[in-house]
Motif scaffolding. Sequence first.
Motif, mmCIF file in Angstrom:
data_model
loop_
_atom_site.group_PDB
_atom_site.id
_atom_site.type_symbol
_atom_site.label_atom_id
_atom_site.label_comp_id
_atom_site.label_asym_id
_atom_site.label_seq_id
_atom_site.Cartn_x
_atom_site.Cartn_y
_atom_site.Cartn_z
ATOM 1 N N ASN A 94 0.918 -1.388 -0.232
ATOM 2 C CA ASN A 94 0.026 -0.217 -0.168
ATOM 3 C C ASN A 94 0.645 1.353 -0.413
ATOM 4 N N PHE A 95 2.199 1.209 1.270
ATOM 5 C CA PHE A 95 2.696 2.724 1.082
ATOM 6 C C PHE A 95 3.483 2.584 -0.652
ATOM 7 N N TYR A 96 4.423 0.734 -0.937
ATOM 8 C CA TYR A 96 5.105 1.307 -2.222
ATOM 9 C C TYR A 96 4.920 0.794 -2.953
ATOM 10 N N GLY A 97 3.316 0.014 -2.930
ATOM 11 C CA GLY A 97 3.049 -0.151 -5.081
ATOM 12 C C GLY A 97 3.089 0.927 -5.301
ATOM 13 N N PRO A 101 2.058 6.460 -1.494
ATOM 14 C CA PRO A 101 3.014 7.689 -1.336
ATOM 15 C C PRO A 101 4.015 7.368 -1.868
ATOM 16 N N TYR A 102 4.481 6.453 -1.128
ATOM 17 C CA TYR A 102 5.982 6.256 -1.531
ATOM 18 C C TYR A 102 6.844 5.547 -2.485
ATOM 19 N N ALA A 103 5.807 4.923 -3.501
ATOM 20 C CA ALA A 103 5.836 4.594 -4.931
ATOM 21 C C ALA A 103 7.083 4.552 -5.533
ATOM 22 N N ARG A 112 19.093 8.167 -0.055
ATOM 23 C CA ARG A 112 18.838 9.347 0.420
ATOM 24 C C ARG A 112 17.662 10.401 0.853
ATOM 25 N N GLY A 113 16.168 9.732 -0.139
ATOM 26 C CA GLY A 113 15.185 10.075 0.398
ATOM 27 C C GLY A 113 14.904 9.983 2.194
ATOM 28 N N LEU A 114 14.827 9.194 2.037
ATOM 29 C CA LEU A 114 14.275 8.674 3.232
ATOM 30 C C LEU A 114 15.296 9.272 4.674
ATOM 31 N N ALA A 115 17.388 10.150 4.517
ATOM 32 C CA ALA A 115 17.457 10.733 5.223
ATOM 33 C C ALA A 115 17.299 12.465 4.593
ATOM 34 N N PHE A 116 16.568 12.807 3.269
ATOM 35 C CA PHE A 116 15.754 14.089 3.460
ATOM 36 C C PHE A 116 14.915 14.604 3.600
ATOM 37 N N GLY A 117 14.120 13.028 3.564
ATOM 38 C CA GLY A 117 12.535 13.067 3.724
ATOM 39 C C GLY A 117 12.014 13.973 2.685
ATOM 40 N N SER A 118 12.052 13.119 1.710
ATOM 41 C CA SER A 118 12.279 13.827 0.156
ATOM 42 C C SER A 118 11.959 12.668 -1.046
ATOM 43 N N PHE A 119 11.033 13.033 -1.497
ATOM 44 C CA PHE A 119 10.521 12.188 -2.862
ATOM 45 C C PHE A 119 10.744 12.690 -3.935
ATOM 46 N N ASP A 120 11.851 13.629 -3.603
ATOM 47 C CA ASP A 120 12.274 14.777 -5.436
ATOM 48 C C ASP A 120 12.867 13.065 -5.965
ATOM 49 N N GLY A 148 16.634 5.955 12.169
ATOM 50 C CA GLY A 148 15.141 6.161 12.511
ATOM 51 C C GLY A 148 14.177 4.822 10.857
ATOM 52 N N TRP A 149 14.813 5.106 10.024
ATOM 53 C CA TRP A 149 14.100 4.908 9.503
ATOM 54 C C TRP A 149 14.430 3.054 9.188
ATOM 55 N N GLU A 150 15.525 2.760 9.153
ATOM 56 C CA GLU A 150 16.918 2.300 8.730
ATOM 57 C C GLU A 150 15.837 0.817 10.041
ATOM 58 N N GLU A 151 16.440 1.207 11.481
ATOM 59 C CA GLU A 151 15.714 0.638 12.476
ATOM 60 C C GLU A 151 14.084 -0.065 12.323
ATOM 61 N N ARG A 152 13.683 1.006 11.174
ATOM 62 C CA ARG A 152 12.018 0.783 11.505
ATOM 63 C C ARG A 152 11.877 -1.014 10.936
ATOM 64 N N PHE A 153 12.676 -0.570 9.693
ATOM 65 C CA PHE A 153 12.404 -1.575 8.599
ATOM 66 C C PHE A 153 12.906 -2.814 8.889
ATOM 67 N N ASP A 155 12.726 -3.877 11.937
ATOM 68 C CA ASP A 155 11.754 -4.399 12.638
ATOM 69 C C ASP A 155 10.610 -4.830 12.274
ATOM 70 N N LYS A 156 10.669 -4.278 10.771
ATOM 71 C CA LYS A 156 9.275 -4.322 9.811
ATOM 72 C C LYS A 156 9.224 -5.374 8.851
ATOM 73 N N TYR A 157 10.453 -5.390 8.373
ATOM 74 C CA TYR A 157 10.885 -6.356 7.246
ATOM 75 C C TYR A 157 11.906 -7.083 7.006
ATOM 76 N N LEU A 158 11.905 -8.352 5.742
ATOM 77 C CA LEU A 158 13.320 -9.241 6.087
ATOM 78 C C LEU A 158 14.075 -8.163 5.099
HETATM 79 C C1 HEM Z 1 3.026 15.032 4.706
HETATM 80 C C2 HEM Z 1 3.770 14.724 5.087
HETATM 81 C C3 HEM Z 1 3.750 12.984 5.431
HETATM 82 C C4 HEM Z 1 2.694 12.169 5.945
HETATM 83 C C5 HEM Z 1 0.870 12.447 6.317
HETATM 84 C C6 HEM Z 1 2.573 11.035 6.231
HETATM 85 C C7 HEM Z 1 2.131 10.212 6.685
HETATM 86 C C8 HEM Z 1 2.713 8.250 6.911
HETATM 87 C C9 HEM Z 1 1.795 7.488 7.508
HETATM 88 C C10 HEM Z 1 0.143 7.809 8.297
HETATM 89 C C11 HEM Z 1 2.529 6.955 7.469
HETATM 90 C C12 HEM Z 1 1.982 5.053 8.301
HETATM 91 C C13 HEM Z 1 2.616 5.046 9.352
HETATM 92 C C14 HEM Z 1 2.239 3.675 10.382
HETATM 93 O O1 HEM Z 1 0.829 2.987 10.298
HETATM 94 O O2 HEM Z 1 2.845 2.142 9.676
HETATM 95 C C15 HEM Z 1 3.645 6.869 7.102
HETATM 96 C C16 HEM Z 1 5.173 6.055 7.189
HETATM 97 C C17 HEM Z 1 5.827 6.290 5.964
HETATM 98 N N1 HEM Z 1 6.254 7.630 5.726
HETATM 99 FE FE1 HEM Z 1 5.509 9.027 5.559
HETATM 100 N N2 HEM Z 1 4.242 10.986 6.154
HETATM 101 C C18 HEM Z 1 4.390 11.888 4.977
HETATM 102 C C19 HEM Z 1 6.063 12.090 4.646
HETATM 103 C C20 HEM Z 1 6.706 11.349 4.783
HETATM 104 C C21 HEM Z 1 7.679 11.546 3.905
HETATM 105 C C22 HEM Z 1 8.474 12.834 3.386
HETATM 106 C C23 HEM Z 1 8.678 10.596 3.699
HETATM 107 C C24 HEM Z 1 10.107 10.570 3.471
HETATM 108 C C25 HEM Z 1 10.320 11.110 1.980
HETATM 109 C C26 HEM Z 1 7.539 9.514 4.102
HETATM 110 C C27 HEM Z 1 8.140 7.849 4.179
HETATM 111 C C28 HEM Z 1 7.331 7.025 5.260
HETATM 112 C C29 HEM Z 1 7.535 5.290 4.675
HETATM 113 C C30 HEM Z 1 9.229 5.000 4.516
HETATM 114 C C31 HEM Z 1 6.425 4.879 5.601
HETATM 115 C C32 HEM Z 1 6.852 3.717 6.358
HETATM 116 C C33 HEM Z 1 6.399 3.016 5.206
HETATM 117 C C34 HEM Z 1 6.415 1.687 5.494
HETATM 118 O O3 HEM Z 1 6.094 0.790 7.058
HETATM 119 O O4 HEM Z 1 6.562 0.363 4.728
HETATM 120 N N3 HEM Z 1 6.844 9.821 4.632
HETATM 121 N N4 HEM Z 1 3.611 7.978 6.156
#
Ligand code: HEM
Length: 173
Positions: A94-97, A101-103, A112-120, A148-153, A155-158
């Motif tokens: 749902n996130f990456y497909g 939002p993170y396709a 880099r995208g995770l470190a910068f919080g950017s989808f550029d 932080g992201w790395e630790e989350r991954f 925890d969550k993924y293989l």
């Molecule tokens: C408007 C800003 C943002 C909102 C409202 C938002 C919202 C969310 C929400 C609701 C989740 C799900 C949390 C969960 O239930 O596990 C999530 C996860 C995530 N977000 Fe965001 N996010 C935003 C910005 C960003 C940005 C800038 C990045 C990185 C570039 C990002 C990367 C991620 C990633 C990698 C996940 C984890 C997905 C996973 O568990 O595999 N998000 N975000």
Amino acid sequence: MEYVENRMAQEAAKQTGNAESLVTPLNLVLLGMLLYTAYSWLRPHTPAAIPKEEPAVVFKTFTPRTLLPYNGENDMPVYLAVRGRVFDVTRGRNFYGPGGPYANFAGRDASRGLAFGSFDEEMLTKDLDGPLDTLSDLTKDQLEALQGWEERFLDKYLVVGKLVAAGEEDKAE
Ligand code: HEM
């Protein structure tokens, strides 16, 4: 004679008494345990159920180019890389497909995208056959965000493999 008869009657009463005193709740429990243990030993052993086969995870070496097909746009699993580790994020489709939002990170080095919080687009390795992003310019905060992201991954993924630059595959263990 009467005396002898009395003695015999007394003895008999004693024995019955002894037999009765053996039938205590504790003894019944012990007997039950004994019988159950004997039953466990003696019953024919059936082999433990064979667990349903899980798909074997093979730890593979990827380059940015061989990682690309795991972008969720086909029936293949969805992978992304963070600092050289390749994660199977299929359960986060749902996130990456496509349309997620993170396709943009699917099938790519997302560090880099995770470190910068950017989808550029510039956050992603442009040359799929070139060197990997060394991330050497990252600030302390960006490195912390990435960790932080790395630790989350973790925890969550293989982790299903490692990402290396094209041409480095042989050097990877
Ligand atoms: C408007 C800003 C943002 C909102 C409202 C938002 C919202 C969310 C929400 C609701 C989740 C799900 C949390 C969960 O239930 O596990 C999530 C996860 C995530 N977000 Fe965001 N996010 C935003 C910005 C960003 C940005 C800038 C990045 C990185 C570039 C990002 C990367 C991620 C990633 C990698 C996940 C984890 C997905 C996973 O568990 O595999 N998000 N975000």
